[in-house]
Design a protein around this motif. Structure first.
Motif, PDB file in Angstrom:
ATOM      1  N   PRO A 157       0.684  -1.206  -0.095  1.00 45.55           N
ATOM      2  CA  PRO A 157       0.172   0.049  -0.059  1.00 45.55           C
ATOM      3  C   PRO A 157       0.812   1.137   0.005  1.00 45.55           C
ATOM      4  N   ASN A 158       2.001   1.311   0.550  1.00 43.77           N
ATOM      5  CA  ASN A 158       2.917   2.531   0.417  1.00 43.77           C
ATOM      6  C   ASN A 158       3.257   2.849  -0.827  1.00 43.77           C
ATOM      7  N   VAL A 159       3.466   1.741  -1.775  1.00 46.70           N
ATOM      8  CA  VAL A 159       3.873   2.066  -3.207  1.00 46.70           C
ATOM      9  C   VAL A 159       2.609   2.914  -3.650  1.00 46.70           C
ATOM     10  N   ILE A 160       1.447   2.204  -3.700  1.00 41.17           N
ATOM     11  CA  ILE A 160       0.286   2.798  -4.360  1.00 41.17           C
ATOM     12  C   ILE A 160      -0.053   4.196  -3.728  1.00 41.17           C
ATOM     13  N   SER A 161       0.230   4.621  -2.450  1.00 44.28           N
ATOM     14  CA  SER A 161       0.034   5.978  -1.999  1.00 44.28           C
ATOM     15  C   SER A 161       1.172   6.891  -2.446  1.00 44.28           C
ATOM     16  N   THR A 162       2.172   6.417  -2.447  1.00 45.87           N
ATOM     17  CA  THR A 162       3.460   7.244  -2.633  1.00 45.87           C
ATOM     18  C   THR A 162       3.420   7.654  -4.275  1.00 45.87           C
ATOM     19  N   CYS A 163       2.957   6.693  -5.013  1.00 47.08           N
ATOM     20  CA  CYS A 163       2.984   6.997  -6.554  1.00 47.08           C
ATOM     21  C   CYS A 163       1.486   7.566  -6.935  1.00 47.08           C
ATOM     22  N   LYS A 164       0.638   7.374  -5.966  1.00 47.46           N
ATOM     23  CA  LYS A 164      -0.637   8.197  -6.297  1.00 47.46           C
ATOM     24  C   LYS A 164      -1.362   7.312  -7.802  1.00 47.46           C
ATOM     25  N   LEU A 165      -1.145   5.967  -7.240  1.00 48.72           N
ATOM     26  CA  LEU A 165      -1.774   4.986  -8.440  1.00 48.72           C
ATOM     27  C   LEU A 165      -3.385   4.737  -8.069  1.00 48.72           C
ATOM     28  N   LEU A 166      -3.741   4.680  -9.156  1.00 45.80           N
ATOM     29  CA  LEU A 166      -5.325   4.559  -9.392  1.00 45.80           C
ATOM     30  C   LEU A 166      -5.496   3.092  -9.809  1.00 45.80           C
ATOM     31  N   PRO A 167      -6.438   2.328  -9.322  1.00 46.25           N
ATOM     32  CA  PRO A 167      -6.812   1.131  -9.826  1.00 46.25           C
ATOM     33  C   PRO A 167      -7.617   0.927 -11.222  1.00 46.25           C
ATOM     34  N   PHE A 168      -7.305  -0.234 -11.820  1.00 41.88           N
ATOM     35  CA  PHE A 168      -8.119  -0.317 -13.424  1.00 41.88           C
ATOM     36  C   PHE A 168      -8.875  -1.461 -13.300  1.00 41.88           C
ATOM     37  N   GLY A 169      -8.954  -2.144 -12.223  1.00 42.02           N
ATOM     38  CA  GLY A 169      -9.864  -3.312 -12.177  1.00 42.02           C
ATOM     39  C   GLY A 169      -9.368  -4.040 -10.935  1.00 42.02           C
ATOM     40  N   MET A 170     -10.082  -5.410 -10.809  1.00 43.17           N
ATOM     41  CA  MET A 170      -9.924  -6.179  -9.481  1.00 43.17           C
ATOM     42  C   MET A 170      -9.265  -7.705 -10.039  1.00 43.17           C
ATOM     43  N   GLU A 171      -8.575  -8.403  -9.392  1.00 40.78           N
ATOM     44  CA  GLU A 171      -8.041  -9.833  -9.724  1.00 40.78           C
ATOM     45  C   GLU A 171      -8.467 -10.603  -8.378  1.00 40.78           C
ATOM     46  N   LEU A 172      -8.834 -12.001  -8.558  1.00 37.73           N
ATOM     47  CA  LEU A 172      -8.722 -12.949  -7.742  1.00 37.73           C
ATOM     48  C   LEU A 172      -7.262 -13.507  -7.589  1.00 37.73           C
ATOM     49  N   VAL A 173      -6.645 -13.497  -6.360  1.00 40.44           N
ATOM     50  CA  VAL A 173      -5.323 -13.604  -6.033  1.00 40.44           C
ATOM     51  C   VAL A 173      -5.317 -14.503  -5.236  1.00 40.44           C
ATOM     52  N   HIS A 174      -4.589 -15.815  -5.387  1.00 40.12           N
ATOM     53  CA  HIS A 174      -4.260 -17.096  -4.777  1.00 40.12           C
ATOM     54  C   HIS A 174      -2.904 -16.847  -4.192  1.00 40.12           C
ATOM     55  N   HIS A 175      -2.789 -17.155  -2.773  1.00 41.58           N
ATOM     56  CA  HIS A 175      -1.730 -17.073  -1.911  1.00 41.58           C
ATOM     57  C   HIS A 175      -1.679 -18.037  -0.890  1.00 41.58           C
ATOM     58  N   ALA A 176      -0.849 -17.903  -0.208  1.00 36.79           N
ATOM     59  CA  ALA A 176      -0.621 -19.261   0.935  1.00 36.79           C
ATOM     60  C   ALA A 176      -1.839 -19.278   1.921  1.00 36.79           C
TER      61      ALA A 176
END
Length: 188
Positions: free
Chosen positions: A60-79
């Motif tokens: 989230p730090n990268v998102i806020s620092t770079c002021k990024l805007l989302p373009f969609g959603m994705e289902l992510v598989h993780h541990a």
């Protein structure tokens, strides 16, 4: 990635390293020839290379620092299972001016790093790790220019330290090219 020329970098550790990290830069995505006046400057972050991660993930730090805007959603598989995550586009600036343009990424909480570089970036080129003399070295090159096969190398010839290979000799990586045009190319 810019495929008009070969780009590469090498990272050295003075010990055996269990984690491969680099300082990298991230910016909002833009085409290489686009007018840069409207693009915020790139920001420096710590990145960890993870061959177990399918895709690149940012904190989230990268998102806020770079002021990024989302373009969609994705289902992510993780541990811990599955989660829906917002998707973003970034430009990823690796060491030695190796740039990945318009890289789709997702945002998740990360520990001890801001960017997790996954196989979506690693498979764009050649990735090698060595631990010679108790020191880890890893190198990345784009685009892939030859097959790295240690079994074939050991079968076809005795391993020779690179300083003992003639520039016009066949490259020990097994590519069939002269050393000076392959792994001995100092312009990388």
């Amino acid at each position: 990635m810019n495929n008009s020329h070969i780009s590469s970098f090498t990272s050295h550790y003075n010990h055996l390293s269990q984690v491969l990290k680099n300082s990298i830069y991230v910016s909002q995505a833009f085409a290489p020839l686009e007018n840069l006046e409207n693009v915020d400057c790139k920001n420096e972050f710590q990145a960890t290379w993870d061959t177990g991660a399918t895709n690149t993930v940012v904190s989230p730090n990268v998102i806020s620092t770079c002021k990024l805007l989302p373009f969609g959603m994705e289902l992510v598989h993780h541990a811990d299972g599955e989660v829906k995550a917002e998707k973003y586009l970034i430009n990823l600036y690796l060491p030695n001016n190796l740039i990945v343009y318009n890289l789709p990424i997702i945002c998740m909480n990360l520990f001890e790093t801001d960017v997790l570089i996954g196989m979506d970036v690693i498979t764009k080129g050649d990735f090698a790790i060595s631990n010679f003399n108790g020191k880890t070295v890893f190198s990345f090159r784009f685009p892939s220019i030859c097959l790295i096969d240690f079994v074939a190398m050991s079968k076809s010839q005795q391993l020779i330290p690179h300083e003992n290979i003639g520039r016009n000799s066949l490259c020990p990586c097994g590519s069939g090219k002269k050393y000076k045009r392959c792994c001995g190319d100092n312009s990388k």
